[in-house]
Design a protein around this motif. Structure first.
Motif, PDB file in Angstrom:
ATOM      1  N   PHE A 193     -76.711  46.328  80.417  1.00  0.00           N
ATOM      2  CA  PHE A 193     -77.248  46.086  79.097  1.00  0.00           C
ATOM      3  C   PHE A 193     -78.034  47.223  78.913  1.00  0.00           C
ATOM      4  CE2 PHE A 193     -80.697  43.955  76.195  1.00  0.00           C
ATOM      5  CZ  PHE A 193     -79.552  43.529  75.497  1.00  0.00           C
ATOM      6  N   ALA A 194     -78.349  48.388  79.941  1.00  0.00           N
ATOM      7  CA  ALA A 194     -79.416  49.272  79.783  1.00  0.00           C
ATOM      8  C   ALA A 194     -79.053  50.099  78.330  1.00  0.00           C
ATOM      9  CB  ALA A 194     -79.040  50.172  80.994  1.00  0.00           C
ATOM     10  N   GLY A 195     -77.752  49.996  77.842  1.00  0.00           N
ATOM     11  CA  GLY A 195     -77.712  50.925  76.715  1.00  0.00           C
ATOM     12  C   GLY A 195     -78.509  50.161  75.688  1.00  0.00           C
ATOM     13  N   GLN A 196     -79.040  49.082  75.684  1.00  0.00           N
ATOM     14  CA  GLN A 196     -79.703  48.414  74.703  1.00  0.00           C
ATOM     15  C   GLN A 196     -81.295  48.545  74.723  1.00  0.00           C
ATOM     16  OE1 GLN A 196     -77.804  46.400  72.379  1.00  0.00           O
ATOM     17  NE2 GLN A 196     -76.193  47.290  73.386  1.00  0.00           N
ATOM     18  N   GLU A 209     -86.445  39.702  79.712  1.00  0.00           N
ATOM     19  CA  GLU A 209     -85.968  39.967  78.452  1.00  0.00           C
ATOM     20  C   GLU A 209     -84.466  39.973  78.150  1.00  0.00           C
ATOM     21  OE1 GLU A 209     -89.966  41.988  80.047  1.00  0.00           O
ATOM     22  OE2 GLU A 209     -87.619  41.925  80.835  1.00  0.00           O
ATOM     23  N   LEU A 210     -83.693  40.123  79.072  1.00  0.00           N
ATOM     24  CA  LEU A 210     -82.229  40.001  78.767  1.00  0.00           C
ATOM     25  C   LEU A 210     -81.957  38.368  78.622  1.00  0.00           C
ATOM     26  CD1 LEU A 210     -79.675  41.115  79.089  1.00  0.00           C
ATOM     27  CD2 LEU A 210     -79.531  40.684  81.658  1.00  0.00           C
ATOM     28  N   VAL A 211     -82.515  37.361  79.035  1.00  0.00           N
ATOM     29  CA  VAL A 211     -82.327  35.981  78.983  1.00  0.00           C
ATOM     30  C   VAL A 211     -82.930  35.824  77.143  1.00  0.00           C
ATOM     31  CG1 VAL A 211     -83.477  33.628  78.926  1.00  0.00           C
ATOM     32  CG2 VAL A 211     -82.646  35.277  81.047  1.00  0.00           C
ATOM     33  N   ALA A 212     -84.014  36.465  76.868  1.00  0.00           N
ATOM     34  CA  ALA A 212     -84.563  36.331  75.752  1.00  0.00           C
ATOM     35  C   ALA A 212     -83.696  36.761  74.551  1.00  0.00           C
ATOM     36  CB  ALA A 212     -85.804  36.983  75.572  1.00  0.00           C
ATOM     37  N   ALA A 213     -83.062  38.096  74.856  1.00  0.00           N
ATOM     38  CA  ALA A 213     -82.150  38.696  73.767  1.00  0.00           C
ATOM     39  C   ALA A 213     -80.936  37.700  73.864  1.00  0.00           C
ATOM     40  CB  ALA A 213     -81.765  40.175  74.495  1.00  0.00           C
ATOM     41  N   ALA A 214     -80.479  37.212  74.934  1.00  0.00           N
ATOM     42  CA  ALA A 214     -79.123  36.336  74.861  1.00  0.00           C
ATOM     43  C   ALA A 214     -79.670  35.082  73.862  1.00  0.00           C
ATOM     44  CB  ALA A 214     -79.026  35.922  76.031  1.00  0.00           C
ATOM     45  N   HIS A 215     -80.770  34.273  74.258  1.00  0.00           N
ATOM     46  CA  HIS A 215     -81.094  33.328  73.370  1.00  0.00           C
ATOM     47  C   HIS A 215     -81.176  33.467  71.991  1.00  0.00           C
ATOM     48  CE1 HIS A 215     -81.195  30.080  76.451  1.00  0.00           C
ATOM     49  NE2 HIS A 215     -81.965  30.944  77.212  1.00  0.00           N
ATOM     50  N   GLU A 216     -81.715  35.186  71.398  1.00  0.00           N
ATOM     51  CA  GLU A 216     -81.824  35.282  70.257  1.00  0.00           C
ATOM     52  C   GLU A 216     -80.365  35.799  69.551  1.00  0.00           C
ATOM     53  OE1 GLU A 216     -84.282  38.611  70.490  1.00  0.00           O
ATOM     54  OE2 GLU A 216     -86.173  37.177  71.038  1.00  0.00           O
ATOM     55  N   GLY A 217     -79.371  35.616  70.428  1.00  0.00           N
ATOM     56  CA  GLY A 217     -78.089  35.855  69.856  1.00  0.00           C
ATOM     57  C   GLY A 217     -77.613  37.187  69.947  1.00  0.00           C
ATOM     58  N   ASN A 218     -78.120  37.959  70.703  1.00  0.00           N
ATOM     59  CA  ASN A 218     -77.596  39.430  71.089  1.00  0.00           C
ATOM     60  C   ASN A 218     -76.250  39.060  71.870  1.00  0.00           C
ATOM     61  OD1 ASN A 218     -77.104  41.885  72.728  1.00  0.00           O
ATOM     62  ND2 ASN A 218     -78.930  42.478  71.556  1.00  0.00           N
ATOM     63  N   VAL A 219     -75.234  39.542  71.111  1.00  0.00           N
ATOM     64  CA  VAL A 219     -73.866  39.426  71.796  1.00  0.00           C
ATOM     65  C   VAL A 219     -73.516  40.137  72.898  1.00  0.00           C
ATOM     66  CG1 VAL A 219     -72.660  38.864  69.586  1.00  0.00           C
ATOM     67  CG2 VAL A 219     -73.006  41.248  70.287  1.00  0.00           C
ATOM     68  N   SER A 220     -74.327  41.364  73.108  1.00  0.00           N
ATOM     69  CA  SER A 220     -74.034  42.272  74.419  1.00  0.00           C
ATOM     70  C   SER A 220     -74.904  41.404  75.603  1.00  0.00           C
ATOM     71  CB  SER A 220     -74.680  43.523  74.232  1.00  0.00           C
ATOM     72  OG  SER A 220     -73.882  44.325  73.197  1.00  0.00           O
ATOM     73  N   ALA A 221     -75.896  41.019  75.449  1.00  0.00           N
ATOM     74  CA  ALA A 221     -76.734  40.062  76.395  1.00  0.00           C
ATOM     75  C   ALA A 221     -75.921  38.813  76.778  1.00  0.00           C
ATOM     76  CB  ALA A 221     -78.012  39.736  75.912  1.00  0.00           C
ATOM     77  N   ARG A 222     -75.305  38.168  75.819  1.00  0.00           N
ATOM     78  CA  ARG A 222     -74.404  37.046  76.028  1.00  0.00           C
ATOM     79  C   ARG A 222     -73.273  37.382  76.863  1.00  0.00           C
ATOM     80  NH1 ARG A 222     -76.623  32.480  73.329  1.00  0.00           N
ATOM     81  NH2 ARG A 222     -74.701  31.500  73.768  1.00  0.00           N
ATOM     82  N   ARG A 223     -72.674  38.528  76.482  1.00  0.00           N
ATOM     83  CA  ARG A 223     -71.422  38.900  77.492  1.00  0.00           C
ATOM     84  C   ARG A 223     -71.839  39.410  78.468  1.00  0.00           C
ATOM     85  NH1 ARG A 223     -66.240  40.124  76.102  1.00  0.00           N
ATOM     86  NH2 ARG A 223     -65.162  40.651  78.079  1.00  0.00           N
ATOM     87  N   VAL A 224     -72.973  39.817  79.018  1.00  0.00           N
ATOM     88  CA  VAL A 224     -73.487  40.298  80.250  1.00  0.00           C
ATOM     89  C   VAL A 224     -73.436  38.960  80.986  1.00  0.00           C
ATOM     90  CG1 VAL A 224     -75.138  41.040  81.567  1.00  0.00           C
ATOM     91  CG2 VAL A 224     -74.854  42.205  79.771  1.00  0.00           C
TER      92      VAL A 224
END
Length: 388
Positions: A278-281, A289-304
């Motif tokens: 996820f470093a590119g984000q 932060e990664l979990v928060a991003a996924a819960h907010e709908g960030n598709v890259s985080a959810r794919r990770v």
């Protein structure tokens, strides 16, 4: 000639049975893990007569091992371990932290303390910091080191006998007789155990796998390890290497693992790997932060998390096919993601496990990143002979 009389009580006599009956009451208190036990319940669960239980409790109370308080109705007084019986302690060393905790002889946590610790620290430095944290926890609980009976130490490395084997996570401990150096530093009976094994024991005794006798525990943080409970007992293997699930090969052409092999499960599911994906984000991304991003709908985080979960499920399928556990518990920092990763892990498991094992429950740890620390307290309590 008159035969000499032995001072030992005759087998089967009341005097001979007393220590055994006392031990039954002590083991019951331990098994309850701090939950209150009335004398009536103790009689029912041990099969001892109510009068026998009353006498044992009176003797143990006089010895400062238990304490009682009045109960209600005909249930009798409530019995618990007394603080005067002593305390146990646990130290948990991770990739970037050390934590200390103290508990009573039922394993009930009284106080904890934690501090950051750099991964390549010399073991002497780590023990010094751990000692400071232990004193802090003891002071918070209103005690000092003189009240401690037993200490357990959890390390993220295979333990063969008493020696720490190869560990990329804590290089400053490799080859160290951990039991000897910790005993010298603290002057206590010491038990050293792999941290994932302690996590497995904690989840089995008081966590998400309570009531299950066959358990696989996966701890995924900076590294990935596992602990196995088989028939209600911790399984370490011949040389302390059992449960090293992180180094199952998923793809022998896959990414290089820190162990030197390629395509290990750890290379796909450690929190360091997820952060790097996820470093590119953005920089400085951790699990929170990664979990928060996924819960907010960030598709890259959810794919990770989806990719990590699928690989985790593939690895779990091999373990489930081999061990056939009642439940798989996922802990460590990865557990912060919850179903973001576990839903995909269940899919991966169903794809690769045998049909009769594919529905094995995969659940999140109930104790989170504290599992190893709590497991150390429980193990220390169980290995403290309060009747000695």
């Amino acid at each position: 000639m008159t035969p000499s009389r032995s001072s030992s009580p005759a087998p089967g006599s009341t005097a001979a049975l007393r220590p055994a009956n006392q031990r039954r009451i002590v083991e019951l208190l331990r098994a309850r893990g701090g939950e209150s036990v009335t004398q009536a319940e103790a009689a029912r669960e041990t099969g001892l007569a109510a009068a026998t239980v009353s006498n044992i409790v009176r003797d143990l109370s006089a010895a400062g091992i238990v304490e009682t308080e009045p109960g209600s109705g005909r249930r009798g007084s409530v019995v618990r371990f007394a603080r005067t019986a002593g305390l146990v302690a646990s130290l948990d060393f991770g990739h970037s932290h050390v934590a200390a905790a103290v508990a009573d002889l039922a394993g009930v946590v009284l106080a904890e303390a934690e501090a950051p610790l750099h991964a390549d620290h010399p073991y002497v430095e780590g023990l010094a910091l751990a000692g400071e944290l232990l004193d802090t926890a003891l002071a918070e609980a209103g005690h000092d080191r003189s009240d401690l009976r037993t200490l357990c130490v959890g390390l993220p490395a295979p333990i063969e006998g008493r020696v720490v084997r190869a560990s990329a996570i804590l290089p400053g401990w490799i080859g160290v007789d951990a039991e000897a150096v910790v005993a010298e530093a603290f002057g206590l009976p010491v038990h050293v155990e792999n941290d994932a094994n302690l996590g497995a024991w904690a989840e089995h005794r008081v966590g998400a796998a309570r009531g299950s006798d066959n358990v696989v525990f996966v701890k995924s943080s900076s590294g990935v390890g596992g602990g196995l409970i088989i028939d209600g007992r911790l399984f370490r293997g011949a040389r302390g290497m059992a449960g090293e699930i992180g180094h199952l090969t998923i793809d022998d052409q896959g990414p290089l693992c820190r162990c030197g092999s390629r395509g290990c499960l750890e290379a796909y599911t450690s929190t360091a790997t997820l952060a790097a994906m996820f470093a590119g984000q953005g920089s400085g991304v951790g699990m929170t932060e990664l979990v928060a991003a996924a819960h907010e709908g960030n598709v890259s985080a959810r794919r990770v998390f989806e990719d990590a979960g699928l690989h985790l499920g593939w690895g779990l399928a091999s373990i489930v096919n081999l061990v056939n556990p009642d439940v798989v518990v996922v802990g460590g920092d990865l557990a912060l993601a919850g179903d973001l990763v576990l839903d995909a892990a269940r899919v991966g498991l169903r794809r690769h496990a045998l049909a009769d094992a594919a529905d094995t429950p995969v659940v999140v740890s109930a104790l989170g990143r504290r599992a190893s620390l709590v497991g150390g307290l429980l193990l220390a309590a169980e290995r403290t002979d309060v009747l000695a």
